[in-house]
Design a protein around this motif. Structure first.
Motif, short mmCIF file in Angstrom:
data_model
loop_
_atom_site.label_atom_id
_atom_site.label_comp_id
_atom_site.label_asym_id
_atom_site.label_seq_id
_atom_site.Cartn_x
_atom_site.Cartn_y
_atom_site.Cartn_z
N ARG A 72 3.49 -45.35 -10.74
CA ARG A 72 3.52 -47.10 -10.62
C ARG A 72 2.07 -47.16 -11.28
NH1 ARG A 72 -0.39 -48.44 -6.43
NH2 ARG A 72 -0.27 -46.28 -4.54
N THR A 73 2.23 -48.25 -10.93
CA THR A 73 1.15 -48.87 -11.68
C THR A 73 0.04 -49.81 -10.46
OG1 THR A 73 1.55 -49.31 -14.06
CG2 THR A 73 -0.85 -50.59 -13.56
N THR A 74 -0.95 -49.13 -9.82
CA THR A 74 -2.22 -50.00 -8.94
C THR A 74 -2.23 -51.10 -9.48
OG1 THR A 74 -4.42 -49.60 -9.81
CG2 THR A 74 -2.59 -47.50 -7.97
N ARG A 75 -2.15 -52.73 -8.33
CA ARG A 75 -3.05 -53.63 -8.71
C ARG A 75 -4.32 -53.69 -9.89
NH1 ARG A 75 -2.22 -55.62 -3.00
NH2 ARG A 75 0.43 -56.00 -2.99
N LYS A 76 -4.53 -52.71 -9.78
CA LYS A 76 -6.21 -52.94 -10.46
C LYS A 76 -5.98 -52.24 -11.76
CE LYS A 76 -9.71 -52.20 -7.17
NZ LYS A 76 -10.75 -51.65 -6.30
N GLY A 77 -4.28 -51.86 -12.25
CA GLY A 77 -3.97 -51.13 -13.20
C GLY A 77 -3.44 -50.01 -13.61
N LYS A 78 -4.43 -49.09 -12.97
CA LYS A 78 -4.10 -47.63 -12.72
C LYS A 78 -3.58 -47.05 -13.00
CE LYS A 78 -6.44 -43.38 -10.96
NZ LYS A 78 -6.80 -43.37 -9.83
N LYS A 79 -2.86 -45.73 -13.66
CA LYS A 79 -1.27 -45.35 -13.31
C LYS A 79 -1.70 -44.16 -12.63
CE LYS A 79 0.08 -48.10 -17.91
NZ LYS A 79 -0.74 -48.88 -17.27
N VAL A 80 -0.38 -44.12 -11.38
CA VAL A 80 0.22 -42.87 -11.11
C VAL A 80 0.79 -42.57 -10.75
CG1 VAL A 80 0.21 -43.17 -8.04
CG2 VAL A 80 -0.89 -44.30 -8.95
N TYR A 81 -0.03 -40.99 -10.98
CA TYR A 81 1.16 -39.98 -11.01
C TYR A 81 1.65 -39.11 -10.38
CZ TYR A 81 0.85 -41.89 -16.01
OH TYR A 81 0.67 -42.65 -17.55
N LYS A 82 2.37 -37.51 -9.89
CA LYS A 82 2.36 -37.11 -9.10
C LYS A 82 2.74 -35.95 -9.65
CE LYS A 82 1.15 -39.60 -5.43
NZ LYS A 82 0.01 -39.19 -4.78
N LYS A 83 2.74 -34.91 -9.22
CA LYS A 83 2.80 -33.87 -10.00
C LYS A 83 4.80 -32.99 -8.83
CE LYS A 83 -0.92 -30.85 -10.62
NZ LYS A 83 -1.69 -29.49 -10.38
N CYS A 84 5.99 -32.55 -9.98
CA CYS A 84 7.09 -32.59 -8.83
C CYS A 84 7.05 -32.20 -8.17
CB CYS A 84 7.38 -31.84 -10.14
SG CYS A 84 8.33 -32.88 -11.81
N THR A 85 6.26 -31.29 -7.67
CA THR A 85 5.92 -30.49 -6.39
C THR A 85 5.56 -31.30 -5.50
OG1 THR A 85 3.12 -29.64 -6.83
CG2 THR A 85 5.16 -28.19 -6.98
N GLN A 86 5.03 -32.54 -5.40
CA GLN A 86 4.60 -33.40 -4.74
C GLN A 86 5.98 -34.29 -4.75
OE1 GLN A 86 1.19 -34.74 -6.89
NE2 GLN A 86 -0.30 -34.40 -5.13
N VAL A 87 6.28 -34.90 -5.38
CA VAL A 87 7.96 -35.48 -5.56
C VAL A 87 8.77 -34.87 -4.05
CG1 VAL A 87 9.55 -36.68 -6.34
CG2 VAL A 87 7.34 -36.71 -7.47
N ALA A 88 8.75 -33.14 -4.90
CA ALA A 88 9.94 -32.54 -4.21
C ALA A 88 9.93 -33.12 -2.51
CB ALA A 88 9.85 -31.25 -4.65
N VAL A 89 8.71 -32.67 -1.83
CA VAL A 89 8.12 -33.02 -0.38
C VAL A 89 8.98 -34.04 0.07
CG1 VAL A 89 6.36 -33.34 1.03
CG2 VAL A 89 6.49 -32.01 -0.59
N ASN A 90 8.91 -35.22 -1.07
CA ASN A 90 9.81 -36.34 -0.11
C ASN A 90 10.74 -37.43 -1.56
OD1 ASN A 90 11.18 -38.49 0.91
ND2 ASN A 90 8.70 -38.92 2.04
N PRO A 91 11.96 -36.94 -1.81
CA PRO A 91 12.54 -37.06 -3.01
C PRO A 91 12.71 -38.78 -2.56
CG PRO A 91 13.46 -35.27 -2.05
CD PRO A 91 12.11 -35.21 -1.74
N ILE A 92 12.87 -38.70 -1.57
CA ILE A 92 13.63 -39.67 -1.60
C ILE A 92 12.72 -40.77 -1.72
CG2 ILE A 92 14.60 -41.57 0.82
CD1 ILE A 92 16.14 -39.28 1.69
#
Length: 102
Positions: A72-92
């Motif tokens: 996502r993009t934060t309200r301040k305009g910063k782009k947020v990225y996650k590693k796939c391993t982080q996404v895999a913990v809570n894919p929903i």
């Protein structure tokens, strides 16, 4: 064009065609280890494994757990990225369809 690296403060971009012409070991290294995105003049350039899937023989997180995905993009305009391993913990939480996002 994909984001290759920052060298001496300069952003280096490269084409999939040029990547495919490299020695196999160099090409594999770029495809597997370069996972970051970079914004240049309001254009976001992805890593080779995302931009050049045929050259890298990749299909995202299933191929490389170091892959970073845009969240996502934060309200301040910063782009947020996650590693796939982080996404895999809570894919929903991270893998909702666009019309399902709160």
């Amino acid at each position: 064009m994909f984001f290759l690296k920052v060298k001496n403060g300069l952003i280096k971009l490269q084409t999939c065609e040029k990547l495919s012409g490299l020695k196999p070991n160099k090409m594999v290294k770029i495809c597997q280890k370069n996972v970051n995105y970079k914004e240049v003049e309001n254009v976001i350039y992805g890593p080779a494994q995302v931009v050049c899937p045929d050259t890298c023989s990749s299909c995202g997180c299933y191929e490389n757990p170091k892959t970073r995905v845009f969240i996502r993009t934060t309200r301040k305009g910063k782009k947020v990225y996650k590693k796939c391993t982080q996404v895999a913990v809570n894919p929903i939480k991270f893998c909702k369809e666009p019309d399902e996002i709160d």
